[in-house]
Design a protein around this motif. Structure first.
Motif, PDB file in Angstrom:
ATOM      1  N   ALA A 227       0.847  -1.186   0.000  1.00 40.35           N
ATOM      2  CA  ALA A 227       0.000   0.000   0.000  1.00 40.35           C
ATOM      3  C   ALA A 227       0.884   1.238   0.000  1.00 40.35           C
ATOM      4  CB  ALA A 227      -0.925   0.005   1.214  1.00 40.35           C
ATOM      5  N   ARG A 228       0.773   2.019  -1.063  1.00 46.73           N
ATOM      6  CA  ARG A 228       1.513   3.264  -1.168  1.00 46.73           C
ATOM      7  C   ARG A 228       0.520   4.415  -1.135  1.00 46.73           C
ATOM      8  NH1 ARG A 228       3.653   4.410  -5.572  1.00 46.73           N
ATOM      9  NH2 ARG A 228       5.625   5.372  -4.929  1.00 46.73           N
ATOM     10  N   LEU A 229       0.745   5.343  -0.230  1.00 42.76           N
ATOM     11  CA  LEU A 229      -0.134   6.501  -0.060  1.00 42.76           C
ATOM     12  C   LEU A 229       0.710   7.762  -0.133  1.00 42.76           C
ATOM     13  CD1 LEU A 229      -2.926   7.713   0.762  1.00 42.76           C
ATOM     14  CD2 LEU A 229      -2.165   7.512   3.136  1.00 42.76           C
ATOM     15  N   GLN A 230       0.380   8.627  -1.090  1.00 45.95           N
ATOM     16  CA  GLN A 230       1.084   9.897  -1.208  1.00 45.95           C
ATOM     17  C   GLN A 230       0.155  11.021  -0.813  1.00 45.95           C
ATOM     18  OE1 GLN A 230       3.289  10.530  -4.778  1.00 45.95           O
ATOM     19  NE2 GLN A 230       3.685  12.696  -4.353  1.00 45.95           N
ATOM     20  N   LEU A 231       0.540  11.763   0.233  1.00 49.26           N
ATOM     21  CA  LEU A 231      -0.219  12.903   0.725  1.00 49.26           C
ATOM     22  C   LEU A 231       0.597  14.155   0.447  1.00 49.26           C
ATOM     23  CD1 LEU A 231      -2.603  14.112   2.282  1.00 49.26           C
ATOM     24  CD2 LEU A 231      -1.409  13.551   4.404  1.00 49.26           C
ATOM     25  N   GLU A 232       0.157  14.942  -0.563  1.00 49.36           N
ATOM     26  CA  GLU A 232       0.963  16.042  -1.077  1.00 49.36           C
ATOM     27  C   GLU A 232       2.337  15.493  -1.496  1.00 49.36           C
ATOM     28  OE1 GLU A 232      -0.059  18.944  -1.914  1.00 49.36           O
ATOM     29  OE2 GLU A 232      -2.049  18.882  -1.008  1.00 49.36           O
ATOM     30  N   LEU A 235       5.368  10.563   0.954  1.00 47.63           N
ATOM     31  CA  LEU A 235       5.043   9.224   0.488  1.00 47.63           C
ATOM     32  C   LEU A 235       5.139   8.236   1.643  1.00 47.63           C
ATOM     33  CD1 LEU A 235       4.425   7.313  -1.900  1.00 47.63           C
ATOM     34  CD2 LEU A 235       6.909   7.081  -2.209  1.00 47.63           C
ATOM     35  N   PHE A 236       4.089   7.428   1.823  1.00 48.32           N
ATOM     36  CA  PHE A 236       4.048   6.445   2.892  1.00 48.32           C
ATOM     37  C   PHE A 236       3.846   5.049   2.307  1.00 48.32           C
ATOM     38  CE2 PHE A 236       2.300  10.430   4.410  1.00 48.32           C
ATOM     39  CZ  PHE A 236       3.019  10.673   5.567  1.00 48.32           C
ATOM     40  N   ASN A 237       4.515   4.071   2.898  1.00 52.17           N
ATOM     41  CA  ASN A 237       4.319   2.671   2.569  1.00 52.17           C
ATOM     42  C   ASN A 237       3.691   1.979   3.775  1.00 52.17           C
ATOM     43  OD1 ASN A 237       5.606   2.485  -0.122  1.00 52.17           O
ATOM     44  ND2 ASN A 237       7.422   3.134   1.024  1.00 52.17           N
ATOM     45  N   ILE A 238       2.614   1.246   3.537  1.00 52.16           N
ATOM     46  CA  ILE A 238       1.865   0.614   4.621  1.00 52.16           C
ATOM     47  C   ILE A 238       1.729  -0.870   4.301  1.00 52.16           C
ATOM     48  CG2 ILE A 238      -0.262   0.655   5.974  1.00 52.16           C
ATOM     49  CD1 ILE A 238      -0.776   3.466   4.795  1.00 52.16           C
ATOM     50  N   SER A 239       1.953  -1.701   5.306  1.00 46.16           N
ATOM     51  CA  SER A 239       1.745  -3.138   5.163  1.00 46.16           C
ATOM     52  C   SER A 239       1.269  -3.692   6.490  1.00 46.16           C
ATOM     53  CB  SER A 239       3.037  -3.841   4.711  1.00 46.16           C
ATOM     54  OG  SER A 239       4.057  -3.652   5.673  1.00 46.16           O
ATOM     55  N   GLN A 253       2.294  -1.676   9.694  1.00 45.31           N
ATOM     56  CA  GLN A 253       3.612  -1.045   9.745  1.00 45.31           C
ATOM     57  C   GLN A 253       3.638   0.112   8.748  1.00 45.31           C
ATOM     58  OE1 GLN A 253       3.614  -4.734   9.161  1.00 45.31           O
ATOM     59  NE2 GLN A 253       3.269  -4.688  11.384  1.00 45.31           N
ATOM     60  N   PHE A 254       4.167   1.243   9.196  1.00 51.86           N
ATOM     61  CA  PHE A 254       4.243   2.443   8.367  1.00 51.86           C
ATOM     62  C   PHE A 254       5.706   2.811   8.124  1.00 51.86           C
ATOM     63  CE2 PHE A 254       0.154   2.578  10.385  1.00 51.86           C
ATOM     64  CZ  PHE A 254      -0.694   3.170   9.466  1.00 51.86           C
ATOM     65  N   ALA A 255       6.000   3.214   6.907  1.00 54.01           N
ATOM     66  CA  ALA A 255       7.317   3.735   6.573  1.00 54.01           C
ATOM     67  C   ALA A 255       7.119   4.904   5.618  1.00 54.01           C
ATOM     68  CB  ALA A 255       8.195   2.663   5.929  1.00 54.01           C
ATOM     69  N   GLY A 256       7.950   5.935   5.763  1.00 55.77           N
ATOM     70  CA  GLY A 256       7.807   7.116   4.921  1.00 55.77           C
ATOM     71  C   GLY A 256       9.140   7.636   4.440  1.00 55.77           C
ATOM     72  N   ASP A 257       9.112   8.419   3.363  1.00 56.60           N
ATOM     73  CA  ASP A 257      10.344   8.985   2.829  1.00 56.60           C
ATOM     74  C   ASP A 257      10.691  10.322   3.462  1.00 56.60           C
ATOM     75  OD1 ASP A 257       8.328  10.478   1.746  1.00 56.60           O
ATOM     76  OD2 ASP A 257       9.175  10.569  -0.275  1.00 56.60           O
ATOM     77  N   ARG A 258       9.783  10.807   4.350  1.00 56.62           N
ATOM     78  CA  ARG A 258      10.020  12.101   4.994  1.00 56.62           C
ATOM     79  C   ARG A 258       9.727  11.978   6.487  1.00 56.62           C
ATOM     80  NH1 ARG A 258       9.627  16.781   1.398  1.00 56.62           N
ATOM     81  NH2 ARG A 258       9.592  16.017  -0.740  1.00 56.62           N
ATOM     82  N   PRO A 259      10.751  11.906   7.319  1.00 55.74           N
ATOM     83  CA  PRO A 259      10.512  11.826   8.759  1.00 55.74           C
ATOM     84  C   PRO A 259       9.914  13.092   9.350  1.00 55.74           C
ATOM     85  CG  PRO A 259      12.854  12.106   8.286  1.00 55.74           C
ATOM     86  CD  PRO A 259      12.174  11.876   6.978  1.00 55.74           C
ATOM     87  N   ASP A 260      10.086  14.224   8.656  1.00 50.83           N
ATOM     88  CA  ASP A 260       9.530  15.489   9.121  1.00 50.83           C
ATOM     89  C   ASP A 260       8.122  15.664   8.565  1.00 50.83           C
ATOM     90  OD1 ASP A 260       8.928  17.993   9.964  1.00 50.83           O
ATOM     91  OD2 ASP A 260      10.578  18.997   8.918  1.00 50.83           O
ATOM     92  N   PHE A 261       7.106  15.681   9.419  1.00 52.12           N
ATOM     93  CA  PHE A 261       5.712  15.741   8.990  1.00 52.12           C
ATOM     94  C   PHE A 261       5.201  17.174   8.889  1.00 52.12           C
ATOM     95  CE2 PHE A 261       6.168  11.469  10.417  1.00 52.12           C
ATOM     96  CZ  PHE A 261       5.297  10.734   9.635  1.00 52.12           C
TER      97      PHE A 261
END
Length: 266
Positions: A227-232, A235-239, A253-261
């Protein structure tokens, strides 16, 4: 040549049956719905919903009741209902694909907690229908749903919450058997969510999704394999899994390309 011949035969069969199928569905649904379904007309489309051959319905409207001059809950300029070539040749009219274009869906949560569209589409049993019928009926076994240029609103007056989504395009596909249902959802849409003590987290945000999942029917376990979710620009990967049979236990489990939200709140 044989393929073109088969497509031509299927087209002819569906063309001769479209009015009967549309009329049958419209009559039966309006007989059972508290709401009212209106269709402006129909035609046949070979290419809109490949590999399916489709009946195209024009100006489809669904009203919350049968009173005149009521605003429709749902409205679409075009609705395509797709049938497979082998089914048509056997004169089995099973809906395999649905495409909705250019319309709106306005959902309201009523005081009893039910959505207006649920109340309007609650079917009542037809005790006057005969046990058998001489001609083929319309059935559902949907494998693909596509929404294009659709606006959806959800209003909860009690909580003061409103969700608006404008869908550029979303496509979902399904493969189903007795044990497992596999599915995928991908698309792009704009979301605007307001509530008391408003947050900017979901104000006018562009979202893209690419989700693959499977559902085990015996265990009630929903698995997100990818599951790939891009918010603006984030980018987040969810499984993980959701156990729908045991209090909706969530293990994701969540993983993202930007630790700064911080960019989410811009």
């Amino acid at each position: 040549i044989v393929l073109f011949l088969l497509v031509g035969v299927a087209f002819a069969i569906l063309y001769t049956q479209q009015q009967r199928l549309v009329g049958l569905a419209l009559t039966e649904l309006n007989k059972k719905f508290p709401g009212r379904l209106v269709i402006g007309g129909s035609d046949i489309s070979l290419f809109q919903n490949l590999p399916y051959i489709s009946i195209g319905l024009n100006k489809v409207q669904f009203y919350p009741d049968k009173k005149p001059e009521t605003r429709p809950i749902y409205e679409a300029e075009r609705l395509y209902v797709g049938f497979s070539l082998p089914d048509i040749l056997k004169q089995r009219y099973t809906v395999k694909a649905i495409v909705l274009k250019n319309g709106h869906l306005d959902l309201v949560e009523e005081g009893n907690g039910q959505l207006n569209i649920v109340e309007a589409s609650r079917m009542t049993p037809d005790t006057t229908a005969p046990a058998g019928h001489g001609s083929a009926a319309l059935e559902l076994n949907v494998k693909k749903i596509v929404l294009k240029n659709m606006s959806i609103t959800y209003l909860d007056p009690k909580a003061g919450q409103k969700l608006f989504a404008h869908i550029d395009r979303i496509q979902s596909s399904f493969q189903d058997n007795d044990q497992l249902m596999d599915g995928a959802v991908d698309g792009n849409f704009l979301v605007d969510f307001t509530r008391p003590g408003d947050t900017v987290l979901l104000r006018h945000k562009h979202i893209s999704t690419d989700i693959k999942f499977s559902y085990a029917k015996a265990s009630g376990l929903l698995t997100l394999s990818e599951a790939r979710l891009q918010l603006e620009k984030a980018l987040f990967n969810i499984s993980g899994t959701v156990d729908l049979a045991h209090d909706n236990t969530v293990n994701l489990q969540f993983a993202g390309d930007r630790p700064d939200f911080k960019q989410l709140f811009a």
